[in-house]
Design a protein around this motif. Sequence first.
Motif, mmCIF file in Angstrom:
data_model
loop_
_atom_site.group_PDB
_atom_site.id
_atom_site.type_symbol
_atom_site.label_atom_id
_atom_site.label_comp_id
_atom_site.label_asym_id
_atom_site.label_seq_id
_atom_site.Cartn_x
_atom_site.Cartn_y
_atom_site.Cartn_z
ATOM 1 N N ASP A 171 40.480 42.237 41.284
ATOM 2 C CA ASP A 171 39.297 41.581 40.744
ATOM 3 C C ASP A 171 39.235 40.122 41.193
ATOM 4 O O ASP A 171 38.167 39.617 41.573
ATOM 5 C CB ASP A 171 39.329 41.670 39.213
ATOM 6 C CG ASP A 171 37.981 41.400 38.587
ATOM 7 O OD1 ASP A 171 37.008 42.074 38.962
ATOM 8 O OD2 ASP A 171 37.894 40.498 37.747
ATOM 9 N N THR A 172 40.383 39.440 41.164
ATOM 10 C CA THR A 172 40.423 38.053 41.636
ATOM 11 C C THR A 172 40.055 37.974 43.105
ATOM 12 O O THR A 172 39.266 37.124 43.536
ATOM 13 C CB THR A 172 41.834 37.461 41.430
ATOM 14 O OG1 THR A 172 42.166 37.516 40.045
ATOM 15 C CG2 THR A 172 41.900 36.024 41.908
ATOM 16 N N GLU A 193 47.801 45.506 36.221
ATOM 17 C CA GLU A 193 48.159 44.326 37.023
ATOM 18 C C GLU A 193 47.444 44.325 38.367
ATOM 19 O O GLU A 193 46.845 43.321 38.762
ATOM 20 C CB GLU A 193 49.671 44.281 37.225
ATOM 21 C CG GLU A 193 50.137 43.083 38.027
ATOM 22 C CD GLU A 193 51.652 43.055 38.177
ATOM 23 O OE1 GLU A 193 52.333 42.709 37.207
ATOM 24 O OE2 GLU A 193 52.143 43.391 39.282
ATOM 25 N N GLN A 232 43.764 43.608 38.114
ATOM 26 C CA GLN A 232 43.482 42.184 37.876
ATOM 27 C C GLN A 232 43.489 41.404 39.193
ATOM 28 O O GLN A 232 42.610 40.572 39.448
ATOM 29 C CB GLN A 232 44.522 41.601 36.911
ATOM 30 C CG GLN A 232 44.337 42.047 35.467
ATOM 31 C CD GLN A 232 45.456 41.544 34.559
ATOM 32 O OE1 GLN A 232 46.531 41.147 35.022
ATOM 33 N NE2 GLN A 232 45.209 41.578 33.257
#
Length: 285
Positions: free
Chosen positions: A247-248, A241, A244
């Motif tokens: 990365d965004t 989580e 992610q």
Amino acid sequence: MSHEVTPPHPDNFLEVRYQQYEVEPWLVAMCVGYELGEWRDEQLAEHVMEWLPEFALKYSEWESLGPSNAVRLIKKAAKAIYKTEKYGSRGEFGELLLHIVIRHVFKTFPAISKIHYKDSRNDTVKGFDCVHTIAKEDKLELWLGEVKFYKDISSAIRDVIKELDDHTKRDYLRDEFSAITNKIDQNWPSSDKLSKLLDNNTSLDEIFDSVTIPVLLSYDSDTVNNHNRITDEFKQDFAVEVNQHWDTFKNKNIPKSVDIVLILLPLKSKKDLQDKLHGELQRWK
């Protein structure tokens, strides 16, 4: 007190559950944990209050805290956080969490208390959300924090990216550095070094080499809500989580002129934690 030795602080409660220091920006993810099947929001709210004095008082007051004035100064610190019942959109709790995390993880030293210098009653504090430093040999690192105490991570990333862009522009920084310089407590150990670093005659290029922006984002986490104890499966879901969200964040247009550290604080419910923090604060006022 030597600035190389940071002052003592409350024992750690939050745990660094995941960290990556070989990527840009750095990623640190903090974990509140569970107790008897329940997420530890009540314990976190109680722990946060232990940090109130050094967060909300100016250095000379915080340093003088002792048996003769402890109650008075702690009450003063609690009242300084905010003085309104309309706390739904306020960010001071997020600023307090940011203060705790960077003190704990990076051993920073608070340079000024922005809460202490609220411009007027019920005004939120303008500019960066914290001003800390780290002394390394003869160099002073300046840590200027940003925080979004949100329940939705997408909104938190969107809003902080805009602030990072605005807050690293030349005119904004000059205004902010001037405001910081005017608020430095002369009893603070590195007041002369910080004033010199932020002087108008110091090139922004030189200042940028000394600036790190820790960005703390909280959010309601699926992983936290889908588990009730720390297990290998929880750790794996947690890592997936936060990676992610990192990365965004990294794929947005983040400033390249300064070092940035992304700090994620997954919550079970931002609203529930905020209500408990409010309740604790009311007891101390």
